[in-house]
Design an enzyme around this catalytic site. Structure first.
Site, PDB file in Angstrom:
ATOM      1  N   ARG A   1      -4.671  -8.692  -9.270  1.00  0.00           N
ATOM      2  CA  ARG A   1      -5.632  -9.514 -10.188  1.00  0.00           C
ATOM      3  C   ARG A   1      -6.105  -8.949 -11.444  1.00  0.00           C
ATOM      4  O   ARG A   1      -6.266  -7.621 -11.715  1.00  0.00           O
ATOM      5  CB  ARG A   1      -7.056  -9.756  -9.228  1.00  0.00           C
ATOM      6  CG  ARG A   1      -6.854 -10.627  -8.092  1.00  0.00           C
ATOM      7  CD  ARG A   1      -7.961 -10.967  -7.335  1.00  0.00           C
ATOM      8  NE  ARG A   1      -7.482 -11.679  -5.956  1.00  0.00           N
ATOM      9  CZ  ARG A   1      -7.756 -12.650  -5.851  1.00  0.00           C
ATOM     10  NH1 ARG A   1      -8.171 -13.604  -6.851  1.00  0.00           N
ATOM     11  NH2 ARG A   1      -7.323 -13.420  -4.700  1.00  0.00           N
TER      12      ARG A   1
ATOM     13  N   ASN B   1      -4.359   1.860 -13.782  1.00  0.00           N
ATOM     14  CA  ASN B   1      -3.533   0.907 -13.122  1.00  0.00           C
ATOM     15  C   ASN B   1      -2.228   1.648 -13.059  1.00  0.00           C
ATOM     16  O   ASN B   1      -1.871   2.542 -13.900  1.00  0.00           O
ATOM     17  CB  ASN B   1      -3.560  -0.344 -13.641  1.00  0.00           C
ATOM     18  CG  ASN B   1      -2.774  -1.151 -13.043  1.00  0.00           C
ATOM     19  OD1 ASN B   1      -2.718  -1.261 -11.785  1.00  0.00           O
ATOM     20  ND2 ASN B   1      -1.876  -1.998 -13.790  1.00  0.00           N
TER      21      ASN B   1
ATOM     22  N   HIS C   1       2.114   0.713 -13.246  1.00  0.00           N
ATOM     23  CA  HIS C   1       2.603  -0.641 -13.421  1.00  0.00           C
ATOM     24  C   HIS C   1       4.253  -0.261 -13.502  1.00  0.00           C
ATOM     25  O   HIS C   1       4.449   0.753 -13.960  1.00  0.00           O
ATOM     26  CB  HIS C   1       2.203  -0.996 -14.942  1.00  0.00           C
ATOM     27  CG  HIS C   1       3.016  -2.229 -15.339  1.00  0.00           C
ATOM     28  ND1 HIS C   1       2.699  -3.450 -14.873  1.00  0.00           N
ATOM     29  CD2 HIS C   1       4.399  -2.380 -16.098  1.00  0.00           C
ATOM     30  CE1 HIS C   1       3.828  -4.450 -15.162  1.00  0.00           C
ATOM     31  NE2 HIS C   1       4.573  -3.694 -15.987  1.00  0.00           N
TER      32      HIS C   1
ATOM     33  N   GLY D   1       0.822  -1.307  -0.117  1.00  0.00           N
ATOM     34  CA  GLY D   1       0.043   0.033  -0.114  1.00  0.00           C
ATOM     35  C   GLY D   1       0.764   1.318   0.036  1.00  0.00           C
ATOM     36  O   GLY D   1       0.262   2.224   0.329  1.00  0.00           O
TER      37      GLY D   1
HETATM   38  C1  GAR Z   1       3.865  -1.240  -7.167  1.00  0.00           C
HETATM   39  O1  GAR Z   1       5.054  -1.305  -7.622  1.00  0.00           O
HETATM   40  C2  GAR Z   1       2.874  -1.453  -8.378  1.00  0.00           C
HETATM   41  O2  GAR Z   1       3.346  -0.718  -9.617  1.00  0.00           O
HETATM   42  C3  GAR Z   1       2.913  -2.833  -8.751  1.00  0.00           C
HETATM   43  O3  GAR Z   1       2.837  -3.409  -7.272  1.00  0.00           O
HETATM   44  C4  GAR Z   1       3.607  -2.550  -6.400  1.00  0.00           C
HETATM   45  C5  GAR Z   1       2.442  -2.331  -5.141  1.00  0.00           C
HETATM   46  O4  GAR Z   1       3.257  -1.705  -4.448  1.00  0.00           O
HETATM   47  N1  GAR Z   1       1.875  -3.103  -9.417  1.00  0.00           N
HETATM   48  C6  GAR Z   1       1.789  -4.333 -10.404  1.00  0.00           C
HETATM   49  O5  GAR Z   1       2.910  -4.827 -10.482  1.00  0.00           O
HETATM   50  C7  GAR Z   1       0.332  -4.481 -11.205  1.00  0.00           C
HETATM   51  N2  GAR Z   1       0.915  -5.376 -12.119  1.00  0.00           N
HETATM   52  P1  GAR Z   1       2.352  -0.826  -2.969  1.00  0.00           P
HETATM   53  O6  GAR Z   1       1.474  -1.797  -2.613  1.00  0.00           O
HETATM   54  O7  GAR Z   1       3.605  -0.449  -2.124  1.00  0.00           O
HETATM   55  O8  GAR Z   1       1.726   0.284  -3.860  1.00  0.00           O
END
Ligand code: GAR
Length: 202
Positions: A93, A109, A111, A12
């Site tokens: 998901r 989103n 990424h 988060g």
């Molecule tokens: C972040 O780096 C986000 O970009 C990635 O997960 C992490 C979540 O971190 N998302 C993905 O890879 C989506 N495919 P957070 O929970 O600390 O924000």
């Protein structure tokens, strides 16, 4: 002011940046609710600590997506909280029809790579192995194809010779925290048009 709903699965830190920017006025939005598929997500605790609504919703039996009847409960909850824009922030998901149809063109989103390079998972590892000299992050609209919707904004960071996936991820994450707020502000302002795949500021 418009309402955002944030979907999260874990740590988060992007959510935390969003909350901080709402609180300091950089992000012009209300946080309607935060929903997680993971009861133990740190993101839910952060939400509660800041006095916002944190909700766990049963993700059902599938690991990487939600069966329609489960995804419908996500739609219902977002609607109950009058959410205008859904922001995926580390929600691990694949989004399917119930949500895509209910929030058409209204799901973002973030990424941790420069799409269309390195969609999917473990992308920092893939970027290092491939040997790219720059990587970064992308905020894009969510479409039926994974990590393939129109791009709102991106930020670039160098890949250093001694980077590990962790050091690269940390450098990218700092930019994620900055550009997600920028992208949400652009989309909520409505001051953009979509021309083919291009999101153009107006
Ligand atoms: C972040 O780096 C986000 O970009 C990635 O997960 C992490 C979540 O971190 N998302 C993905 O890879 C989506 N495919 P957070 O929970 O600390 O924000």
């Amino acid at each position: 002011m418009k309402n955002i709903g944030v979907l999260v699965s874990g740590r988060g830190s992007n959510l935390e940046a969003i909350i901080k920017n709402i609180e300091n006025g950089t992000l012009q939005a209300n946080l309607g609710c935060v929903i997680s598929d993971n009861k133990d997500a740190r993101a839910l605790q952060i939400t509660r600590d800041h006095g916002f609504k944190a909700i766990w919703l049963d993700p059902g039996p599938k690991k990487t997506w939600l069966l329609p009847e489960y995804e419908e409960t996500y739609v219902k909850t977002l609607k109950e909280h009058n959410v205008d824009l859904v922001c995926l922030a580390g929600f691990m998901r694949i989004i399917k029809k119930p949500l895509l149809d209910a929030f058409k063109g209204r799901i973002l989103n973030i990424h941790p790579a420069l799409l269309p390079s390195f969609p999917g998972l473990e992308v920092q590892q893939k970027a290092i192995e491939y040997g790219v000299k720059f990587s970064g992050c992308t905020v894009h609209f969510v479409s039926e194809d994974v990590d393939a919707g129109a791009i709102v904004t991106q930020a670039v960071v160098p890949v250093l010779d001694d980077d590990t996936p962790e050091t690269l991820a940390a450098r990218i994450l700092k930019e994620e925290h900055r550009i997600y707020t920028e992208a949400i502000n652009i989309v909520l302002s409505g001051n953009y048009k979509i021309d083919g795949r291009r999101v153009i500021r107006i």
